[in-house]
Design a protein around this motif. Sequence first.
Motif, PDB file in Angstrom:
ATOM      1  N   PHE A 173      41.453  43.343  37.383  1.00 48.95           N
ATOM      2  CA  PHE A 173      42.706  42.615  37.511  1.00 48.95           C
ATOM      3  C   PHE A 173      42.827  42.226  38.980  1.00 48.95           C
ATOM      4  O   PHE A 173      43.088  43.064  39.826  1.00 48.95           O
ATOM      5  CB  PHE A 173      43.891  43.505  37.109  1.00 48.95           C
ATOM      6  N   ASN A 174      42.625  40.953  39.307  1.00 49.74           N
ATOM      7  CA  ASN A 174      42.585  40.564  40.721  1.00 49.74           C
ATOM      8  C   ASN A 174      43.840  39.852  41.199  1.00 49.74           C
ATOM      9  O   ASN A 174      43.869  39.335  42.315  1.00 49.74           O
ATOM     10  CB  ASN A 174      41.357  39.705  41.006  1.00 49.74           C
ATOM     11  N   ASP A 175      44.909  39.818  40.388  1.00 48.02           N
ATOM     12  CA  ASP A 175      46.198  39.266  40.801  1.00 48.02           C
ATOM     13  C   ASP A 175      46.110  37.830  41.317  1.00 48.02           C
ATOM     14  O   ASP A 175      46.954  37.392  42.087  1.00 48.02           O
ATOM     15  CB  ASP A 175      46.829  40.141  41.894  1.00 48.02           C
ATOM     16  N   THR A 176      45.128  37.087  40.906  1.00 48.31           N
ATOM     17  CA  THR A 176      44.958  35.721  41.392  1.00 48.31           C
ATOM     18  C   THR A 176      45.694  34.739  40.485  1.00 48.31           C
ATOM     19  O   THR A 176      45.515  34.762  39.267  1.00 48.31           O
ATOM     20  CB  THR A 176      43.469  35.330  41.461  1.00 48.31           C
TER      21      THR A 176
ATOM     22  N   ASP B  33      40.978  33.834  34.308  1.00 51.10           N
ATOM     23  CA  ASP B  33      41.411  33.860  35.706  1.00 51.10           C
ATOM     24  C   ASP B  33      40.295  33.266  36.559  1.00 51.10           C
ATOM     25  O   ASP B  33      39.388  33.976  36.987  1.00 51.10           O
ATOM     26  CB  ASP B  33      41.721  35.278  36.156  1.00 51.10           C
TER      27      ASP B  33
ATOM     28  N   SER C 119      55.024  46.173  40.837  1.00 51.19           N
ATOM     29  CA  SER C 119      54.207  44.991  40.526  1.00 51.19           C
ATOM     30  C   SER C 119      52.790  45.429  40.210  1.00 51.19           C
ATOM     31  O   SER C 119      51.977  45.638  41.118  1.00 51.19           O
ATOM     32  CB  SER C 119      54.202  44.008  41.702  1.00 51.19           C
ATOM     33  N   PRO C 120      52.448  45.583  38.931  1.00 52.43           N
ATOM     34  CA  PRO C 120      51.089  45.998  38.569  1.00 52.43           C
ATOM     35  C   PRO C 120      50.114  44.829  38.677  1.00 52.43           C
ATOM     36  O   PRO C 120      50.505  43.664  38.808  1.00 52.43           O
ATOM     37  CB  PRO C 120      51.246  46.443  37.116  1.00 52.43           C
ATOM     38  N   LYS C 121      48.848  45.146  38.626  1.00 52.07           N
ATOM     39  CA  LYS C 121      47.845  44.085  38.608  1.00 52.07           C
ATOM     40  C   LYS C 121      47.972  43.295  37.309  1.00 52.07           C
ATOM     41  O   LYS C 121      48.388  43.827  36.288  1.00 52.07           O
ATOM     42  CB  LYS C 121      46.446  44.688  38.726  1.00 52.07           C
TER      43      LYS C 121
ATOM     44  N   ARG D 161      45.607  56.113  44.146  1.00 51.18           N
ATOM     45  CA  ARG D 161      45.830  55.279  42.969  1.00 51.18           C
ATOM     46  C   ARG D 161      47.051  55.696  42.161  1.00 51.18           C
ATOM     47  O   ARG D 161      47.563  54.931  41.371  1.00 51.18           O
ATOM     48  CB  ARG D 161      44.594  55.322  42.069  1.00 51.18           C
TER      49      ARG D 161
ATOM     50  N   TYR E 164      49.321  42.705  31.933  1.00 51.93           N
ATOM     51  CA  TYR E 164      49.543  43.612  33.062  1.00 51.93           C
ATOM     52  C   TYR E 164      48.788  44.922  32.857  1.00 51.93           C
ATOM     53  O   TYR E 164      48.707  45.432  31.740  1.00 51.93           O
ATOM     54  CB  TYR E 164      51.036  43.885  33.227  1.00 51.93           C
ATOM     55  N   GLU E 165      48.250  45.429  33.934  1.00 55.77           N
ATOM     56  CA  GLU E 165      47.507  46.686  33.901  1.00 55.77           C
ATOM     57  C   GLU E 165      48.488  47.859  33.972  1.00 55.77           C
ATOM     58  O   GLU E 165      48.670  48.483  35.021  1.00 55.77           O
ATOM     59  CB  GLU E 165      46.517  46.763  35.066  1.00 55.77           C
TER      60      GLU E 165
ATOM     61  N   LYS F 129      56.964  35.089  42.096  1.00 59.83           N
ATOM     62  CA  LYS F 129      56.738  36.335  42.830  1.00 59.83           C
ATOM     63  C   LYS F 129      57.799  36.576  43.900  1.00 59.83           C
ATOM     64  O   LYS F 129      58.106  37.715  44.256  1.00 59.83           O
ATOM     65  CB  LYS F 129      55.343  36.306  43.456  1.00 59.83           C
TER      66      LYS F 129
END
Length: 565
Positions: free
Chosen positions: A90-93, A68, A53-55, A378, A105-106, A125
Amino acid sequence: MGLERDPRSLRYDNLMREIGEFGKFQKLLCVLLTLSAAPNGYFALCIVFVGRSPKFACFEPSGNEYRDQSVYIESHTPNNSTQHSPQSVFNDTCNDFGCPYGYLYEVEEGRTSIVTEWNLVCERKWINPLITSLYMGGVLIGSLLTGAFSDKFGRYPTFMTGTVLMFISFGLCGTAPSPTVFAIFFSVAGLVTMVNYITAFIMAAEMINTKDRAMTGTLVVGGFAMGYMLLPLFAYLVGDWRHLCFVLASTGICFIPYFWLMTESPRWLYTKNKTDEFNKLFHKIAKTNGVTKARTEQLLKAFHQESDHIPENKSMIADDASTIVADAATRFHDRRYSFLDLFLIKSVLPRTLCMWCVWFVCSVIYYGVAFNTSNMGRNPYINCFIAAAVEIPAYAAVVLLLKRHGRKPILISTLLGSGLTCAAVPFLETRSTTAAVVAAMIGKFAVSAAFNVAFIVCSELFPTLMRSMGVGSSSMAARVGGMVAPYLLYMGDSYPSIPYLMMGSLGVAASLLCVGLPETKSRAIPETVGDLEPMTCICCQITKMKKSPSLPEHIDVEHEHALLD
């Protein structure tokens, strides 16, 4: 002192010693079973990359920016260059108003996962962890079925069927058109993977006698670790998740020779009274180990002549009461055991409960620490490799320690060590992140060693006709632990210290349960219920029996006779 071992069992062990306990045949088998465990390693953990699951951020088609909650997000132009706007992260919000135009997607170009292809984020999700849970559910079912199938149909057909279906099912995963179909294929893959793995371990335990059994069992588990270490290499070279499934499944071509190289377990053939097949396999083993045909015929003739008669030498039997129990145990060879016998036979029940607890705890700690090591850095490929590599020295240490020390003290100390180091992580984390990571990796090292020893001990605790069910059901308990671990880590979002404190408590508790386990080092594995030694661990107290002056305490003769009748 207890009851002497069944004469049938003793004769079998003596016969196999005559043609070599760890000769060329056994060494070849050891290599084959070790290699067969490697696919289990990269298949079991492939969800790390297949379900990565990438950011992400919401896509806004009005320009090179992504919406976002009014924050400008890092944007990728068609030529792969990167532009940074204020607060470009990318804050996944997930927005309350949703992402009607899709997601960004990052990820590097060409690298995909089921998450990026089917947008398993925000309101979808929950599908990704469900798929992982269904895989573990398949593994659990496979743990249950393996024992029954391998005991009834034999080790070889069960092993080969599981191996073939394992590669086919993972290949089918790459063709899935939707998350639902993928989940079905993936859960089936989990089932057949465990059939292959457990049967391989049982075959290693039954084909190798006494002193070399620990080493071969460790090598099989080490094969899993080697496959685990190969996974990040495959994932790095093959970025697309569908192609990764196909590449991993295509390695099954290497295992086609197993149809001719692998054989049935001679111990299983002997226990099932399949005389012709046993004789044929015995000739093959003897020939491979360099024993002459004349000597082989002589050994078989003497062996079968002895097996046709009940021994009259009273020195072989402890006393009259033992003679009765030994005769009952011999006749017990012919009855079929069911899963319920793990609980109905009082000398087997404490072994079942103790091994279930140990395997459950090992799995919770193993997966709990392993899942959390992805936060070390990372690079997910390096993280995965480190998490796998730490297991190799653990298995090597087990091999060296088991040569000098018994199974029981090593199992207790490794469980205790993993528990104490995990419990220390929350306290160290407040002072030094590096110290906390080191403690967590020491815990991973210890629990990997404990898991390895638990495999060996479990395969040596149960009688032959219940061994597959004992190991399989214990593995089932481990799968339940694997399903619990992610939710234990989820609790850490609200209470950061809870996961490691819980894992630490479980490790210490499991080590105490093992105090009363019988030592199995350098002892022939039990053939019948009558061969089992008594246990005195805490979980045994629920089955404690009054000592009888005429019969051994650990044999429930009335119950066994009732089953025979």
